[in-house]
Design an enzyme around this catalytic site. Structure first.
Site, PDB file in Angstrom:
ATOM      1  N   LYS A 224       0.851  -1.205   0.000  1.00  0.00           N
ATOM      2  CA  LYS A 224       0.000   0.000   0.000  1.00  0.00           C
ATOM      3  C   LYS A 224       0.880   1.247   0.000  1.00  0.00           C
ATOM      4  O   LYS A 224       1.468   1.608   1.013  1.00  0.00           O
ATOM      5  CB  LYS A 224      -0.929   0.047   1.219  1.00  0.00           C
ATOM      6  CG  LYS A 224      -2.020   1.102   0.991  1.00  0.00           C
ATOM      7  CD  LYS A 224      -2.616   1.678   2.235  1.00  0.00           C
ATOM      8  CE  LYS A 224      -1.776   2.699   2.909  1.00  0.00           C
ATOM      9  NZ  LYS A 224      -1.529   3.936   2.138  1.00  0.00           N
TER      10      LYS A 224
ATOM     11  N   GLU B 187       9.036   0.740  11.314  1.00  0.00           N
ATOM     12  CA  GLU B 187      10.110   1.720  11.075  1.00  0.00           C
ATOM     13  C   GLU B 187       9.473   3.093  11.204  1.00  0.00           C
ATOM     14  O   GLU B 187       8.710   3.500  10.324  1.00  0.00           O
ATOM     15  CB  GLU B 187      10.694   1.541   9.666  1.00  0.00           C
ATOM     16  CG  GLU B 187      11.401   0.229   9.441  1.00  0.00           C
ATOM     17  CD  GLU B 187      12.728   0.145  10.170  1.00  0.00           C
ATOM     18  OE1 GLU B 187      13.159   1.152  10.770  1.00  0.00           O
ATOM     19  OE2 GLU B 187      13.322  -0.949  10.164  1.00  0.00           O
TER      20      GLU B 187
ATOM     21  N   CYS C 199      13.657  10.275   7.638  1.00  0.00           N
ATOM     22  CA  CYS C 199      13.445   9.821   9.018  1.00  0.00           C
ATOM     23  C   CYS C 199      14.718   9.835   9.847  1.00  0.00           C
ATOM     24  O   CYS C 199      14.685  10.133  11.027  1.00  0.00           O
ATOM     25  CB  CYS C 199      12.863   8.416   8.995  1.00  0.00           C
ATOM     26  SG  CYS C 199      13.820   7.321   7.934  1.00  0.00           S
TER      27      CYS C 199
ATOM     28  N   GLU D  63       9.513  15.506  15.965  1.00  0.00           N
ATOM     29  CA  GLU D  63       9.977  15.366  14.585  1.00  0.00           C
ATOM     30  C   GLU D  63       9.264  16.406  13.721  1.00  0.00           C
ATOM     31  O   GLU D  63       8.034  16.432  13.669  1.00  0.00           O
ATOM     32  CB  GLU D  63       9.650  13.952  14.077  1.00  0.00           C
ATOM     33  CG  GLU D  63      10.202  13.695  12.702  1.00  0.00           C
ATOM     34  CD  GLU D  63       9.818  12.324  12.165  1.00  0.00           C
ATOM     35  OE1 GLU D  63       8.622  11.973  12.218  1.00  0.00           O
ATOM     36  OE2 GLU D  63      10.702  11.599  11.695  1.00  0.00           O
TER      37      GLU D  63
HETATM   38  P1  NAD Z   1       2.078   8.240   8.072  1.00  0.00           P
HETATM   39  O1  NAD Z   1       2.267   7.415   9.279  1.00  0.00           O
HETATM   40  O2  NAD Z   1       1.041   9.283   8.107  1.00  0.00           O
HETATM   41  O3  NAD Z   1       1.753   7.328   6.810  1.00  0.00           O
HETATM   42  C1  NAD Z   1       2.611   6.276   6.390  1.00  0.00           C
HETATM   43  C2  NAD Z   1       1.801   5.258   5.635  1.00  0.00           C
HETATM   44  O4  NAD Z   1       0.901   4.596   6.510  1.00  0.00           O
HETATM   45  C3  NAD Z   1       0.925   5.824   4.524  1.00  0.00           C
HETATM   46  O5  NAD Z   1       0.877   4.883   3.475  1.00  0.00           O
HETATM   47  C4  NAD Z   1      -0.436   5.955   5.209  1.00  0.00           C
HETATM   48  O6  NAD Z   1      -1.496   5.954   4.294  1.00  0.00           O
HETATM   49  C5  NAD Z   1      -0.447   4.740   6.090  1.00  0.00           C
HETATM   50  N1  NAD Z   1      -1.203   4.845   7.331  1.00  0.00           N
HETATM   51  C6  NAD Z   1      -1.382   5.923   8.126  1.00  0.00           C
HETATM   52  N2  NAD Z   1      -2.084   5.586   9.227  1.00  0.00           N
HETATM   53  C7  NAD Z   1      -2.340   4.269   9.141  1.00  0.00           C
HETATM   54  C8  NAD Z   1      -3.019   3.325   9.977  1.00  0.00           C
HETATM   55  N3  NAD Z   1      -3.569   3.695  11.138  1.00  0.00           N
HETATM   56  N4  NAD Z   1      -3.083   2.041   9.577  1.00  0.00           N
HETATM   57  C9  NAD Z   1      -2.511   1.647   8.425  1.00  0.00           C
HETATM   58  N5  NAD Z   1      -1.875   2.490   7.577  1.00  0.00           N
HETATM   59  C10 NAD Z   1      -1.787   3.786   7.940  1.00  0.00           C
HETATM   60  O7  NAD Z   1       3.535   8.868   7.755  1.00  0.00           O
HETATM   61  P2  NAD Z   1       3.950   9.847   6.571  1.00  0.00           P
HETATM   62  O8  NAD Z   1       3.601  11.236   6.946  1.00  0.00           O
HETATM   63  O9  NAD Z   1       3.478   9.317   5.264  1.00  0.00           O
HETATM   64  O10 NAD Z   1       5.543   9.644   6.603  1.00  0.00           O
HETATM   65  C11 NAD Z   1       6.377  10.369   7.407  1.00  0.00           C
HETATM   66  C12 NAD Z   1       6.738   9.579   8.642  1.00  0.00           C
HETATM   67  O11 NAD Z   1       7.378   8.360   8.295  1.00  0.00           O
HETATM   68  C13 NAD Z   1       7.751  10.303   9.514  1.00  0.00           C
HETATM   69  O12 NAD Z   1       7.395  10.165  10.864  1.00  0.00           O
HETATM   70  C14 NAD Z   1       9.053   9.560   9.239  1.00  0.00           C
HETATM   71  O13 NAD Z   1      10.021   9.663  10.252  1.00  0.00           O
HETATM   72  C15 NAD Z   1       8.580   8.181   9.058  1.00  0.00           C
HETATM   73  N6  NAD Z   1       9.572   7.402   8.317  1.00  0.00           N
HETATM   74  C16 NAD Z   1      10.283   6.437   8.968  1.00  0.00           C
HETATM   75  C17 NAD Z   1      11.268   5.722   8.293  1.00  0.00           C
HETATM   76  C18 NAD Z   1      12.102   4.672   8.965  1.00  0.00           C
HETATM   77  O14 NAD Z   1      12.756   3.917   8.273  1.00  0.00           O
HETATM   78  N7  NAD Z   1      12.091   4.563  10.273  1.00  0.00           N
HETATM   79  C19 NAD Z   1      11.498   5.997   6.943  1.00  0.00           C
HETATM   80  C20 NAD Z   1      10.756   6.988   6.321  1.00  0.00           C
HETATM   81  C21 NAD Z   1       9.785   7.675   7.013  1.00  0.00           C
END
Ligand code: NAD
Length: 481
Positions: free
Chosen positions: A180, A254, A288, A387
């Site tokens: 997804k 992650e 991240c 963050e």
């Molecule tokens: P997000 O959590 O809003 O969304 C990430 C993904 O999860 C999207 O595909 C979203 O549609 C889906 N999603 C959101 N809530 C969900 C739920 N309750 N159940 C299932 N799916 C859900 O994050 P974002 O704004 O898209 O990305 C930025 C975040 O990602 C930052 O916090 C960043 O640090 C983190 N990140 C972490 C890593 C790592 O390797 N640790 C890498 C990249 C980004």
């Protein structure tokens, strides 16, 4: 980039009609122009995708039963098909999320094929079965089995790289997947689907369901899923962990970070300018692992502030597709609002703005924010603890190495970090004392062969390396008393 419209979903190895006429539209964060649209997958589409992955996994002659060498060959074919689309992939990602094209090329267009080839190589030496002498008696066959159907959920910031952190080891293990992507970056997932079709992966091994939070949440709890692998925010990670806890479903998380760059008093700043920039501002700060808390020794504090101020002010800000751009736009107006609200909080909390803080002049279209530097930041303040996910750096003063270590560790997160020093042994000694899953010495770049992931609120489990393969396997012991 030309406008790209799709009207089908890639499920079960075929292009099929979506069950509703809902669409996800994508807009360029650099220009505000419409880039394309894809169907939004809803629950019935997710049901079909999970069923296809289930069938591909459960079938008596399916992917999970293939000899490792046969799976490896298919993975290399997918790598070749991705290589053939490199330029288009870099352009699509950069156009959608604002990643500078100079970053999209070496990361988004290159790492996925590299990961497929790396895990295909791991398969050559992998042993999935081992005979052990039993205690007290007998012999035991210890087997590493693929976990099954994987729900892979990824964010928009490195959409292809992060998808392949999951897909490459999952495929190697013999799992099948439902991916997804984030609504902000769906067009690149269609290029991926074309590559999967061209590579001739068996039907249903990878299925793609573009959608938002609701689609993701439905997929996480779907009865046909055996493992969830999630990359995204800590807030969403907590919800997913709770759902998986109820279901006793294995999950890898992650999540977010707020990493520290520890500048030791002997660091060579001018000699490391490119590495320092990449460690903190890669992908417009939407990374991240970015070292966004800059820890500077009191003896060199003013020099460090001047250095970062000049770095921020001299960075080339512009359209993500321009090869000269070092800092592109934020992914969306919502993300820009969020970053601007943190800049306002920094000012309210008494931090000293030394660079940026506003929207760049001449870039009124698109979601741009100037690279921003705050000095005199208290590590307890909001901008040092939360963050921000944008080009905003906080410079924090410390007195002596022990103080630097304790400030670096005074964070809810533990994902990345860096130590900068002319003395490799001293830097290593400091790195070992930081409670973080990964840390770089005089630079930072995840190594595809070594475990990657976070401590504390930055996540659970590890990706990459042989450890990343193990995350998609479970053990079975067959006793022969
Ligand atoms: P997000 O959590 O809003 O969304 C990430 C993904 O999860 C999207 O595909 C979203 O549609 C889906 N999603 C959101 N809530 C969900 C739920 N309750 N159940 C299932 N799916 C859900 O994050 P974002 O704004 O898209 O990305 C930025 C975040 O990602 C930052 O916090 C960043 O640090 C983190 N990140 C972490 C890593 C790592 O390797 N640790 C890498 C990249 C980004």
């Amino acid at each position: 980039m030309t406008v790209t419209e799709y009207d089908s979903l890639f499920i079960g190895g075929r292009w099929s009609k979506p069950s509703t006429n809902k669409v996800i539209s994508v807009m360029s964060p650099s220009t505000g122009l419409h880039l394309g649209a894809v169907p939004e997958a809803v629950e019935t589409d997710v049901d079909r995708a999970v069923r296809a992955a289930r069938t591909a996994f459960d079938s008596a002659s399916g992917w999970s039963t293939w000899e490792p060498a046969r799976r490896a060959a298919a993975m290399v074919r997918l790598a070749d098909a991705l290589d053939a689309r490199k330029e288009e992939m870099a352009t699509r990602v950069s156009a959608q999320n604002g990643m500078p094209i100079s970053v999209a090329g070496p990361f988004e267009a290159t790492v996925p094929a590299g990961l497929l080839r790396y895990y295909a190589g791991v398969l050559q030496d992998a042993h999935f079965e081992e005979q052990r002498q039993g205690l007290p008696i007998g012999t035991t066959l210890v087997r590493r089995e693929p976990l099954g159907v994987v729900a892979a959920i990824v964010p928009w910031n490195f959409p292809q790289v992060l998808a392949f952190f999951k897909m490459a080891p999952a495929l190697a293990a013999g799992c099948t997947l439902v991916l997804k992507p984030s609504p902000e970056t769906v067009l690149d997932s269609y290029l991926l689907a074309e590559a999967i079709a061209e590579a001739g992966l068996p039907e249903g091994v990878i299925n793609i369901v573009p959608g938002g939070r609701a689609t993701g949440a439905y997929l996480v709890s779907h009865p046909g899923v055996d493992k969830v692998s999630f990359t995204g925010s800590t807030a969403a990670g907590r919800q997913i962990a709770a759902a998986c806890g109820q279901l006793l479903r294995p999950v890898t998380l992650e999540l977010g970070g707020k990493s520290a760059a520890i500048i030791l008093d002997d660091a060579d700043l001018p000699g490391s300018v490119d590495q320092l920039f990449a460690a903190s501002l890669l992908n417009n700060g939407q990374t991240c692992f970015a070292s966004t808390r800059i820890l500077a020794p009191r003896s060199r504090y003013d020099e460090v502030v001047d250095f970062y101020t000049t770095m921020a002010e001299s960075a080339t800000v512009g359209d993500a597709l321009d090869p000269a751009t070092q800092v592109g736009p934020l992914v969306s107006s919502r993300q820009r609002d969020r970053v601007e609200s943190y800049i306002a909080k920094g000012l309210n909390e008494g931090a000293r703005l030394t660079a940026g803080g506003a929207r760049p002049v001449g870039l009124e279209t698109g979601w741009f924010v100037e690279p921003t530097v705050f000095a005199d930041v208290d590590n307890a303040s909001t901008i040092a603890q939360e963050e921000i996910f944008g080009p905003v750096l906080s410079i924090i003063r410390y007195d002596g190495d022990n103080d630097a270590v304790s400030i670096a560790n005074d964070s809810a997160y533990g994902l990345g970090g860096t130590v900068w020093s002319a003395d490799p042994n001293r830097a290593l000694g400091i790195a070992k004392r930081i409670r973080t899953g990964t840390i770089g010495l005089n630079g930072y770049l995840p190594d595809l062969t070594s475990p990657y992931g976070g401590m504390k609120a930055s996540g659970l489990g590890r990706e990459l390396g042989p450890e990343g393969l193990a995350a998609f396997q479970q053990f079975q012991s067959i006793y022969h008393p």
